[in-house]
Design an enzyme around this catalytic site. Structure first.
Site, short mmCIF file in Angstrom:
data_model
loop_
_atom_site.label_atom_id
_atom_site.label_comp_id
_atom_site.label_asym_id
_atom_site.label_seq_id
_atom_site.Cartn_x
_atom_site.Cartn_y
_atom_site.Cartn_z
N LYS A 1 0.85 -1.20 0.00
CA LYS A 1 0.00 0.00 0.00
C LYS A 1 0.88 1.25 0.00
CE LYS A 1 -1.85 1.50 4.00
NZ LYS A 1 -1.54 2.92 4.26
N ASN A 2 1.90 1.27 0.85
CA ASN A 2 2.68 2.50 1.04
C ASN A 2 3.71 2.71 -0.05
OD1 ASN A 2 1.11 2.87 3.21
ND2 ASN A 2 2.66 2.36 4.75
N ASP B 1 4.76 0.26 11.99
CA ASP B 1 3.52 -0.42 11.57
C ASP B 1 3.53 -1.91 11.93
OD1 ASP B 1 3.30 1.46 8.47
OD2 ASP B 1 2.63 1.91 10.49
N ILE C 1 2.53 18.40 8.37
CA ILE C 1 3.21 18.36 7.06
C ILE C 1 4.23 19.48 6.94
CG2 ILE C 1 1.31 17.18 5.87
CD1 ILE C 1 0.45 19.88 4.74
N CYS D 1 -5.17 11.85 12.37
CA CYS D 1 -5.78 10.56 12.02
C CYS D 1 -5.76 9.73 13.30
CB CYS D 1 -5.01 9.87 10.90
SG CYS D 1 -3.53 9.07 11.48
C1 EPZ Z 1 4.29 6.72 6.16
O1 EPZ Z 1 3.55 7.74 6.82
C2 EPZ Z 1 3.33 5.55 6.05
N1 EPZ Z 1 2.17 5.93 5.24
C3 EPZ Z 1 2.90 5.13 7.45
O2 EPZ Z 1 1.99 4.03 7.34
C4 EPZ Z 1 4.13 4.69 8.22
O3 EPZ Z 1 3.75 4.31 9.53
C5 EPZ Z 1 5.11 5.87 8.28
O4 EPZ Z 1 5.42 6.31 6.93
C6 EPZ Z 1 6.40 5.52 8.99
O5 EPZ Z 1 7.02 4.48 8.33
C7 EPZ Z 1 2.29 5.94 3.90
O6 EPZ Z 1 3.35 5.68 3.35
C8 EPZ Z 1 1.05 6.26 3.13
P1 EPZ Z 1 6.40 10.10 8.28
P2 EPZ Z 1 4.13 9.24 6.84
O7 EPZ Z 1 6.24 11.34 7.49
O8 EPZ Z 1 4.79 9.57 5.55
C9 EPZ Z 1 6.27 13.29 11.78
C10 EPZ Z 1 -0.28 3.32 7.31
O9 EPZ Z 1 -1.44 3.36 7.72
N2 EPZ Z 1 6.22 14.30 10.71
O10 EPZ Z 1 7.68 9.34 8.18
O11 EPZ Z 1 3.06 10.15 7.32
C11 EPZ Z 1 4.96 12.52 11.90
O12 EPZ Z 1 4.07 13.25 12.73
C12 EPZ Z 1 0.65 4.42 7.71
O13 EPZ Z 1 0.15 2.44 6.53
C13 EPZ Z 1 6.35 15.64 11.04
O14 EPZ Z 1 6.52 16.00 12.19
O15 EPZ Z 1 5.23 9.09 7.98
C14 EPZ Z 1 5.36 11.22 12.53
O16 EPZ Z 1 5.45 11.38 13.93
C15 EPZ Z 1 0.54 4.66 9.19
N3 EPZ Z 1 6.28 16.57 10.05
C16 EPZ Z 1 6.76 10.98 11.97
O17 EPZ Z 1 7.21 12.25 11.45
C17 EPZ Z 1 6.10 16.23 8.73
O18 EPZ Z 1 6.06 17.13 7.86
C18 EPZ Z 1 6.77 9.95 10.86
O19 EPZ Z 1 6.05 10.48 9.81
C19 EPZ Z 1 5.95 14.85 8.42
C20 EPZ Z 1 6.02 13.91 9.42
#
Ligand code: EPZ
Length: 417
Positions: A22-23, A306, A123, A116
């Protein structure tokens, strides 16, 4: 699907083909916007999150056709640059479309993805990087208006946190930009490498995917491409865990074992008999385990956040004290209350979940809180004595194809209500 009923204590056994990731497919679908032609994507999982991504592409003017696990996107006539609030809220990760829409249309209007089930999904890292690349970002009530009238330009970007989504957005935005972009402290997840493999096949010039420094040299155009999405390592971990917790055995086909070393190591350390030839993974479980593990989740290649919920139920079969410490998402443990309804004994100490030994689980009526937490509840129901009913299983449909049929084929007494 809304509700699942399970009668537990069946040993699971058999072979399963692992679905596409999915990711990986979500950012790849976003990236099809950069291609003024057709993208043929194989091994695309049939999930509600993928349906939402296809709806966004159609809203933007693309033609999308799905034939089983092959999706064809023709972005030749893409012309819209606004993603509706409804669609943004339907899928939190739709922010990954931002870089692609700005690159293709010169402008994008989205709403903040909002929190969520796992907590706030900021972001800031995405936006600060895009600003460095010449994108102007303005807030108008709850809409985000981004534009790059002079086109996106290459930049050097240091990510203060190796965000998966931010890394993907920057890579996508940089492919057709003027100049070269260097991302320092980039995320190294396998799904990033799969996205870059897709883009390079379409004519992009990306180096260093999977390492912490990714270099993207902007090109003038990308051409039609065909790609097979890599296997989903978290779904694979879920089915391995199901065999491990039911004293069963399973053979997973079409896995990317090389991307799952920390997960394979976990099952091995727990005492499962687990073997792999790189494509297939074989696991044989035990009636009970005696390991004492303290797992900490982290960014790749550490143990994935995850995978935490889908492996924690195995602790309930171990007479040692085991724990998982979560370092990525604030609300990762919302499912623990529901898990304890099965007579589990998981205590939370800050961002650490601790299991104190073997518990005989009893069937319960529970509610899914999120995607991976929902999968954990199914695993607990498969282990429990008696009948369980699991509500709000739409969370699970976001990430698992036909999970009820897959478990039924492995011998579980499970059905949708
Ligand atoms: C991706 O989410 C995945 N989703 C997540 O799977 C996965 O858990 C995560 O990566 C970590 O591996 C998809 O790929 C669609 P991050 P993402 O940006 O990109 C913080 C699922 O349901 N952060 O690495 O959102 C954020 O709050 C999902 O399959 C900021 O602070 O993960 C989090 O604490 C769950 N500012 C941490 O970084 C930002 O601008 C990790 O987020 C972006 C993120």
């Amino acid at each position: 699907m809304k509700t699942i009923k399970v009668r537990g204590k069946k040993r699971l056994g058999g072979c399963l083909q692992v679905q596409g990731a999915k990711n990986s497919v979500l950012p790849i679908l976003a990236a099809t916007l950069l291609i003024n032609g057709r993208s043929v994507i194989h091994n695309c999982p049939d999930l509600t999150d993928v349906d939402a991504a296809l709806k966004i592409l159609i809203m933007l003017g693309c033609v999308c056709v799905r034939d089983e696990t092959t999706v064809i996107v023709d972005a030749s006539d893409a012309a819209n640059y606004e993603i509706s609030k409804e669609l943004m809220s339907e899928m939190r990760s739709s922010v990954v479309f931002l870089g692609a829409v700005i690159s293709r249309m010169g402008k994008a209007v989205i709403s903040y993805p909002g929190g969520c089930e796992l907590g706030p999904r900021p972001i800031d890292l995405h936006l600060s990087a895009l600003k460095k690349m010449g994108v102007s970002v303005n807030d108008a009530d709850d809409r985000l208006i981004c534009s790059a009238s002079g086109g996106i330009r290459g930049a050097e970007i240091f990510l203060t946190f190796p965000s998966v989504g931010a890394t993907e957005n920057i890579i996508i935005a940089a492919c057709l930009s003027k100049g070269t972009t260097v991302i320092k402290n980039a995320a190294k997840e396998p799904e990033i490498s799969d996205l870059c493999d897709f883009l390079n096949k379409a004519g992009a010039k990306i180096k260093g995917a999977g390492s912490s420094t990714v270099i993207i040299e902007g090109v003038n155009k990308l051409h039609s491409v065909e790609h097979r999405v890599l296997p989903d390592r978290i779904v694979a971990a879920t089915y391995l865990s199901a065999a491990a917790v039911t004293n069963g055995e399973i053979c997973l086909k079409n896995t990317g074992a090389a991307n799952m070393l920390s997960i394979i190591r976990f099952f091995d350390d727990m005492g499962c008999n687990i073997k792999t030839n790189g494509k297939e993974i074989y696991l044989k479980g035990k009636e009970k385990y005696s390991a004492c593990l303290d797992i900490t989740t982290g960014v790749y290649p550490a143990f994935p956040t995850d995978a935490g919920p889908v492996t924690l139920p195995l602790f309930l079969k171990s007479d040692g004290s085991n724990s998982i410490t979560e370092t990525i998402f604030k609300n990762r443990f919302r499912y623990i209350d529901q898990l304890n309804k099965f007579n589990a004994d998981i205590t939370l100490d800050g961002n650490t979940a601790i299991s104190n030994g073997i518990k005989e689980l009893i069937g319960a009526n529970v509610e899914c809180t999120d995607l991976r937490g929902g999968a954990a509840l199914i695993l607990a129901a498969l282990m429990a004595e008696g009948e369980s009913v699991i509500y709000k299983t739409y969370h699970i449909e976001r990430g698992y194809c036909n999970i009820v049929n897959c478990f039924a084929e492995l011998g579980a007494d499970i059905k949708e209500l």
